[in-house]
Design an enzyme around this catalytic site. Structure first.
Site, PDB file in Angstrom:
ATOM      1  N   ARG A 106     -19.985 -18.797 -40.831  1.00  0.00           N
ATOM      2  CA  ARG A 106     -20.338 -18.279 -42.158  1.00  0.00           C
ATOM      3  C   ARG A 106     -20.805 -19.444 -43.012  1.00  0.00           C
ATOM      4  NH1 ARG A 106     -17.505 -14.577 -46.702  1.00  0.00           N
ATOM      5  NH2 ARG A 106     -18.213 -13.073 -45.185  1.00  0.00           N
ATOM      6  N   HIS A 133     -26.021 -10.398 -43.003  1.00  0.00           N
ATOM      7  CA  HIS A 133     -24.570 -10.197 -42.864  1.00  0.00           C
ATOM      8  C   HIS A 133     -24.359  -9.043 -41.858  1.00  0.00           C
ATOM      9  CE1 HIS A 133     -20.446 -10.530 -43.597  1.00  0.00           C
ATOM     10  NE2 HIS A 133     -20.334 -10.079 -44.831  1.00  0.00           N
ATOM     11  N   GLN A 136     -20.979  -7.045 -41.316  1.00  0.00           N
ATOM     12  CA  GLN A 136     -20.667  -6.141 -42.429  1.00  0.00           C
ATOM     13  C   GLN A 136     -21.377  -4.802 -42.248  1.00  0.00           C
ATOM     14  OE1 GLN A 136     -18.612  -6.531 -45.322  1.00  0.00           O
ATOM     15  NE2 GLN A 136     -19.011  -4.338 -45.375  1.00  0.00           N
ATOM     16  N   ASP A 229     -23.980  -4.416 -54.111  1.00  0.00           N
ATOM     17  CA  ASP A 229     -23.355  -5.708 -53.779  1.00  0.00           C
ATOM     18  C   ASP A 229     -23.349  -6.528 -55.067  1.00  0.00           C
ATOM     19  OD1 ASP A 229     -22.366  -7.946 -52.429  1.00  0.00           O
ATOM     20  OD2 ASP A 229     -24.325  -8.558 -51.657  1.00  0.00           O
ATOM     21  N   CYS A 270     -19.573  -3.956 -49.845  1.00  0.00           N
ATOM     22  CA  CYS A 270     -18.981  -4.860 -48.845  1.00  0.00           C
ATOM     23  C   CYS A 270     -17.730  -5.558 -49.366  1.00  0.00           C
ATOM     24  CB  CYS A 270     -20.013  -5.882 -48.385  1.00  0.00           C
ATOM     25  SG  CYS A 270     -20.606  -6.971 -49.707  1.00  0.00           S
ATOM     26  N   ARG A 315     -14.156  -3.576 -40.879  1.00  0.00           N
ATOM     27  CA  ARG A 315     -14.594  -4.929 -40.508  1.00  0.00           C
ATOM     28  C   ARG A 315     -13.828  -5.392 -39.270  1.00  0.00           C
ATOM     29  NH1 ARG A 315     -16.765  -8.308 -43.960  1.00  0.00           N
ATOM     30  NH2 ARG A 315     -17.644  -9.123 -42.039  1.00  0.00           N
TER      31      ARG A 315
HETATM   32  N1  NVA Z   1     -24.031 -11.059 -51.100  1.00  0.00           N
HETATM   33  C1  NVA Z   1     -22.652 -11.481 -51.075  1.00  0.00           C
HETATM   34  C2  NVA Z   1     -21.931 -10.821 -49.942  1.00  0.00           C
HETATM   35  C3  NVA Z   1     -20.470 -11.153 -49.864  1.00  0.00           C
HETATM   36  C4  NVA Z   1     -19.765 -10.523 -48.704  1.00  0.00           C
HETATM   37  C5  NVA Z   1     -22.584 -12.988 -50.953  1.00  0.00           C
HETATM   38  O1  NVA Z   1     -23.344 -13.563 -50.168  1.00  0.00           O
HETATM   39  O2  NVA Z   1     -21.792 -13.603 -51.673  1.00  0.00           O
HETATM   40  N1   CP Z   2     -17.452  -8.448 -47.157  1.00  0.00           N
HETATM   41  C1   CP Z   2     -17.126  -9.692 -46.830  1.00  0.00           C
HETATM   42  O1   CP Z   2     -17.806 -10.373 -46.045  1.00  0.00           O
HETATM   43  O2   CP Z   2     -15.984 -10.136 -47.399  1.00  0.00           O
HETATM   44  P1   CP Z   2     -15.390 -11.607 -47.336  1.00  0.00           P
HETATM   45  O3   CP Z   2     -16.308 -12.483 -48.150  1.00  0.00           O
HETATM   46  O4   CP Z   2     -14.022 -11.492 -47.926  1.00  0.00           O
HETATM   47  O5   CP Z   2     -15.368 -12.050 -45.907  1.00  0.00           O
END
Ligand code: NVA
Ligand code: CP
Length: 330
Positions: A106, A133, A136, A229, A270, A315
């Site tokens: 990540r 992602h 997700q 989101d 998400c 998830r």
């Molecule tokens: N678009 C958000 C998704 C978090 C799961 C981010 O990248 O922070």
């Molecule tokens: N939705 C998601 O990816 O959550 P986290 O950032 O908590 O992993």
């Protein structure tokens, strides 16, 4: 069909049937877990979890899934390893590939997961990049399938920043699975044309469709699934909040919008989400811009159409399915 040895970098790399296999496997593993049927079939394997950005769901899902499958996880956070500082991604990939059976990443650019997969020789799973992602979206699709019984022909509308990881990945997932995807956002935040063109081809193959619009009433009409989101994603500078609020406020998922939806429309997010003042950032934004509830309001988040915690649970089951299919040899 075998997904053994495969990466999950983006859902673009998978056919509709392969994605269906991931969802069916997740449903089976979910059933087994709920019924106390052990599936520790990957005993003796080790995986590494690389997190350059924070996480609750993704990290916990990978760790719990890993234990449920009998594997051992090693977590590496944004500090404490040599990666990216004293050691290139290419070298890190080759080292980790000698020690681990799979790598989760990540962080920032999609090119990082691509480099990890090019050099590690083991499956690499994308746990979120700026661009995609995919794990997700598998959870989102499973949640929709559980709720509606099928995916084909359903209208999924995404309100918000449609050119970041969630908007992009939902468009890919929906167009692969024969859904009618609508991104409802100001033009400035539409996904890039190259990706839209690819998704239009996927949609043609699956009998789905892809549409970009600024028209909120047209988007919400007959929507089966409403998704949003955060307006500012991890890694973006705080200075973008002001402009983002200005651009996206009209696209907020609130009770006025949901009143135009169908009786059986469901709401997904998400998470994490800014829907009240119970978070540090939510409070800071409120003090600065006087907005309580950003991408979604508290009443919708807590309301009867919301399925966000079923989605969060999924998830675990979908990430477990992805690792199982990559690492389990029949
Ligand atoms: N678009 C958000 C998704 C978090 C799961 C981010 O990248 O922070
Ligand atoms: N939705 C998601 O990816 O959550 P986290 O950032 O908590 O992993």
């Amino acid at each position: 069909m075998s997904l053994y040895g495969r990466n999950l970098l983006t859902l673009m790399d998978f056919s509709k049937d392969e994605i269906k296999e991931m969802l069916d496997t997740a449903a089976r593993l979910k059933y087994e877990k709920k019924n106390g049927i052990s599936h520790e079939v990957l005993k003796g394997k080790n995986i590494v979890l690389l997190f350059e950005k924070d996480s609750t769901r993704t990290r916990c899902a990978f760790e719990v899934a890993c234990h449920d499958l009998g594997m051992n996880p090693v977590y590496i956070g944004s500090s404490g390893s040599q990666m990216g500082k004293k050691e290139s991604i290419k070298d890190t990939a080759r080292v980790l590939g000698r020690m681990f059976d799979g790598i989760e990443y990540r962080g920032f650019s999609q090119s990082i997961v691509e480099t990890l997969s090019a050099y590690s020789n083991v499956p690499v799973w994308n746990g979120l990049t700026n661009e995609f992602h995919p794990t997700q979206v598998l959870a989102d699709l499973l949640t929709i399938q559980e709720e509606k019984g099928h995916l084909e022909g359903l209208k999924m509308v995404y309100f918000g920043d449609a050119r970041y990881n969630m908007g992009n990945s939902l468009m890919v997932g929906a167009s692969k699975m024969g859904m009618n995807f609508v991104a409802c956002a100001p033009k400035e935040l539409w996904p890039n044309k190259e990706l839209v063109d690819k998704c239009e081809i996927f949609a043609k193959e699956s009998n789905g469709s892809v549409k970009l619009t600024e028209d909120i009433d047209e988007a919400i009409e007959d929507a089966d699934i409403v998704v949003t989101d955060v307006w500012v994603s991890m890694g973006e500078d705080d200075s973008v909040w002001e402009e983002r609020i200005k651009l996206l406020k009209p696209y907020q998922v609130n009770s006025e919008l949901m009143a135009k939806a169908k009786e059986d429309t469901i709401f997904l997010h998400c998470l994490p989400s800014f829907h009240n003042l119970e978070t540090k950032i939510g409070m800071e934004v409120y003090k600065k811009f006087n907005e309580n509830g950003l991408e979604v309001t508290e009443d919708v988040f807590e309301g009867p159409k919301s399925r966000v915690f079923d989605e969060a649970e999924n998830r675990l089951h979908t990430i477990k399915a992805v690792m199982y299919l990559s690492l389990y040899k029949e």
